[in-house]
Design an enzyme around this catalytic site. Structure first.
Site, mmCIF file in Angstrom:
data_model
loop_
_atom_site.group_PDB
_atom_site.id
_atom_site.type_symbol
_atom_site.label_atom_id
_atom_site.label_comp_id
_atom_site.label_asym_id
_atom_site.label_seq_id
_atom_site.Cartn_x
_atom_site.Cartn_y
_atom_site.Cartn_z
ATOM 1 N N ARG A 5 23.655 7.661 7.680
ATOM 2 C CA ARG A 5 24.746 8.320 6.954
ATOM 3 C C ARG A 5 24.167 9.460 6.122
ATOM 4 O O ARG A 5 23.874 9.300 4.941
ATOM 5 C CB ARG A 5 25.466 7.320 6.056
ATOM 6 C CG ARG A 5 26.166 6.236 6.799
ATOM 7 C CD ARG A 5 27.014 5.351 5.887
ATOM 8 N NE ARG A 5 27.305 4.117 6.574
ATOM 9 C CZ ARG A 5 28.167 4.004 7.588
ATOM 10 N NH1 ARG A 5 28.835 5.056 8.004
ATOM 11 N NH2 ARG A 5 28.349 2.844 8.177
ATOM 12 N N CYS A 38 32.270 3.429 9.261
ATOM 13 C CA CYS A 38 32.476 4.819 9.667
ATOM 14 C C CYS A 38 33.962 5.153 9.766
ATOM 15 O O CYS A 38 34.391 6.257 9.419
ATOM 16 C CB CYS A 38 31.806 5.081 11.008
ATOM 17 S SG CYS A 38 30.019 4.801 11.007
#
Length: 218
Positions: A128, A51
């Site tokens: 995601r 991330c």
């Protein structure tokens, strides 16, 4: 919401789910972005390496998205305090400032509305997921990635640019299209139009596959 009943989630070419949320830049609603494109993207957790690479890439591309009249908005189910600490850490350790807001979604209300919670991947984290919303609030594209692999921010930028070209000039774009490449002329819908197409100025391989130079942006 029961974890064994997946959310239906949003659908393409329909209004994106509305929201009001606390972010690192104050409260945000979907209507705040009316008149602009929006890339809304979720990540599983703050202070995680994949991330972190994505957020730095989005930050570095921020000006390029802004040039396309497109805003960025992140989300995870972490608190706004965690978001602030993480973005400060990114700036301290990597010298990259995060210029866009990040939604706090502890209740998972926004995540569930957008189908970001996928029980097969995680009941407690947003996957995601990425959504491109147009200036009218219509959901135009969705991308889902596994927890283990980062997204290509360059591809997201390319996609927004391509969709804007299609909207403005009623054309399609081929695989990997980038500004300056030829665009695809929509196929004719009648036999008569198909016959005429082959004698027109466009570059035609066959009646259904014709290209032309991309219009120059105003």
């Amino acid at each position: 919401m029961s974890s064994d009943v997946p959310a239906s989630g949003p659908r393409l070419n329909e209004p994106a789910p509305d929201f009001e949320a606390v972010t690192t830049h104050g409260k945000r609603t979907l209507s705040d972005y009316r008149g602009r494109w929006l890339v809304l993207f979720s990540h599983p957790s703050d202070f995680t390496p994949v991330c972190t690479t994505e957020f730095m890439a989005f930050a570095r591309a921020h000006d390029a998205f802004q040039a396309l009249n497109c805003d960025l908005l992140g989300l995870s189910i972490d608190s706004v305090f965690s978001h602030v600490a993480w973005t400060r850490n990114i700036q301290e350790k990597f010298d990259v400032a995060i210029p866009f807001p990040i939604i706090e979604d502890l209740s998972m209300k926004v995540a569930h509305a957008y189908g970001m919670i996928q029980p097969g991947a995680s009941d407690t984290s947003a996957v995601r997921a990425l959504y491109v919303i147009d200036p009218e609030g219509i959901l135009r594209a969705m991308l889902y990635y596994p927890m283990s692999n980062g997204r290509s921010v360059d591809e997201v930028l390319r996609l927004v640019d391509a969709m804007q070209m299609s909207d403005a000039h009623h054309v399609a774009t081929p695989e990997g299209w980038r500004r300056g490449d030829k665009v695809i002329v929509p196929p004719p819908k009648t036999s008569e139009d198909a016959m005429a197409r082959m004698s027109e100025a466009e570059e035609c391989v066959d009646w259904y596959f014709c290209t032309k130079d991309a219009p120059v942006p105003a």
